[in-house]
Design a protein around this motif. Structure first.
Motif, short mmCIF file in Angstrom:
data_model
loop_
_atom_site.label_atom_id
_atom_site.label_comp_id
_atom_site.label_asym_id
_atom_site.label_seq_id
_atom_site.Cartn_x
_atom_site.Cartn_y
_atom_site.Cartn_z
N GLY A 1 8.84 -1.56 -3.77
CA GLY A 1 9.81 -0.49 -3.62
C GLY A 1 9.77 0.14 -2.25
N ILE A 2 10.41 1.28 -2.13
CA ILE A 2 10.48 2.02 -0.88
C ILE A 2 9.32 3.01 -0.82
CG2 ILE A 2 11.89 3.57 0.54
CD1 ILE A 2 13.11 0.78 0.16
N ILE A 3 8.60 3.01 0.30
CA ILE A 3 7.50 3.96 0.48
C ILE A 3 8.11 5.36 0.64
CG2 ILE A 3 5.55 4.66 1.91
CD1 ILE A 3 5.46 1.71 2.94
N THR A 4 7.75 6.26 -0.26
CA THR A 4 8.28 7.62 -0.17
C THR A 4 7.23 8.63 0.25
OG1 THR A 4 7.91 7.97 -2.54
CG2 THR A 4 10.10 7.20 -1.87
N ALA A 5 5.95 8.28 0.12
CA ALA A 5 4.88 9.20 0.54
C ALA A 5 3.62 8.42 0.87
CB ALA A 5 4.60 10.22 -0.55
N LEU A 6 2.92 8.90 1.90
CA LEU A 6 1.62 8.36 2.30
C LEU A 6 0.73 9.56 2.57
CD1 LEU A 6 3.04 5.80 4.87
CD2 LEU A 6 1.93 5.20 2.72
N ASP A 7 -0.23 9.80 1.68
CA ASP A 7 -1.12 10.94 1.90
C ASP A 7 -2.56 10.46 1.97
OD1 ASP A 7 -2.22 10.94 -0.79
OD2 ASP A 7 -0.41 11.94 -1.46
N PRO A 8 -3.52 11.34 2.19
CA PRO A 8 -4.91 10.89 2.34
C PRO A 8 -5.47 10.17 1.12
CG PRO A 8 -4.66 13.11 3.18
CD PRO A 8 -3.37 12.76 2.49
N ASP A 9 -4.95 10.47 -0.08
CA ASP A 9 -5.51 9.91 -1.30
C ASP A 9 -4.71 8.77 -1.92
OD1 ASP A 9 -7.67 11.79 -1.32
OD2 ASP A 9 -6.27 13.28 -2.10
N SER A 10 -3.42 8.67 -1.58
CA SER A 10 -2.57 7.71 -2.28
C SER A 10 -1.29 7.39 -1.50
CB SER A 10 -2.18 8.27 -3.65
OG SER A 10 -1.40 9.45 -3.50
N CYS A 11 -0.58 6.39 -2.01
CA CYS A 11 0.76 6.09 -1.51
C CYS A 11 1.70 6.10 -2.71
CB CYS A 11 0.80 4.75 -0.80
SG CYS A 11 0.48 3.31 -1.81
N ARG B 1 10.56 -0.69 2.83
CA ARG B 1 10.31 -1.43 1.60
C ARG B 1 8.95 -2.11 1.73
NH1 ARG B 1 12.66 -6.76 -0.48
NH2 ARG B 1 12.83 -6.45 -2.72
N ALA B 2 8.16 -2.08 0.66
CA ALA B 2 6.82 -2.65 0.71
C ALA B 2 6.42 -3.16 -0.67
CB ALA B 2 5.80 -1.60 1.16
N VAL B 3 5.39 -4.00 -0.66
CA VAL B 3 4.77 -4.45 -1.90
C VAL B 3 3.30 -4.05 -1.84
CG1 VAL B 3 4.27 -6.79 -1.04
CG2 VAL B 3 4.45 -6.38 -3.50
N VAL B 4 2.79 -3.54 -2.96
CA VAL B 4 1.40 -3.11 -3.05
C VAL B 4 0.78 -3.72 -4.30
CG1 VAL B 4 -0.16 -1.12 -3.28
CG2 VAL B 4 1.93 -0.92 -1.90
N ARG B 5 -0.34 -4.41 -4.12
CA ARG B 5 -1.11 -4.94 -5.26
C ARG B 5 -2.27 -3.98 -5.49
NH1 ARG B 5 -1.93 -11.07 -6.07
NH2 ARG B 5 0.17 -10.59 -6.78
N VAL C 1 7.82 -5.40 3.49
CA VAL C 1 8.59 -6.62 3.22
C VAL C 1 10.04 -6.40 3.64
CG1 VAL C 1 7.09 -7.43 1.35
CG2 VAL C 1 9.02 -5.95 0.82
N PRO C 2 10.78 -7.49 3.88
CA PRO C 2 12.19 -7.34 4.27
C PRO C 2 13.02 -6.73 3.15
CG PRO C 2 11.42 -9.60 4.58
CD PRO C 2 10.34 -8.86 3.85
N ASP C 3 14.15 -6.16 3.55
CA ASP C 3 15.11 -5.66 2.57
C ASP C 3 15.59 -6.82 1.71
OD1 ASP C 3 14.97 -3.05 3.47
OD2 ASP C 3 16.60 -3.33 4.90
N PRO C 4 16.00 -6.55 0.46
CA PRO C 4 16.49 -7.64 -0.38
C PRO C 4 17.78 -8.21 0.21
CG PRO C 4 16.92 -5.53 -1.41
CD PRO C 4 16.10 -5.26 -0.19
#
Length: 82
Positions: free
Chosen positions: A34-44, A18-22, A66-69
């Motif tokens: 939300g939950i990180i489902t993909a991390l590629d060279p151009d985006s998350c 789980r993460a937060v992205v601004r 971030v911690p789980d809810p």
């Protein structure tokens, strides 16, 4: 002390966390949680409550795992309606 970039922190956390992205949008900034489902060279990509959000790295201004809810509490009286 050296500060990690948001991309580095998110990559280190990895998918399934789980993460937060601004990130920048026209007219300002917004957040995705939300939950990180993909991390590629151009985006998350995060799976949020409202669906998948893919964010190009060049728009990310901050991000971290971030911690789980907290667990949902049971309703008083067992949650049954009368």
């Amino acid at each position: 002390m050296t500060s990690q970039s948001p991309e580095s922190r998110l990559r280190e956390a990895g998918t399934g966390r789980r993460a937060v992205v601004r990130y920048r949008i026209p007219g300002g900034l917004t957040d995705a949680l939300g939950i990180i489902t993909a991390l590629d060279p151009d985006s998350c990509t995060l799976e949020t409550r409202s669906g998948a959000v893919t964010i190009p790295w060049h728009l990310v201004t901050a991000g971290k795992p971030v911690p789980d809810p907290p667990a949902r509490r049971a309703r008083p009286g067992g949650g049954m309606l009368a």
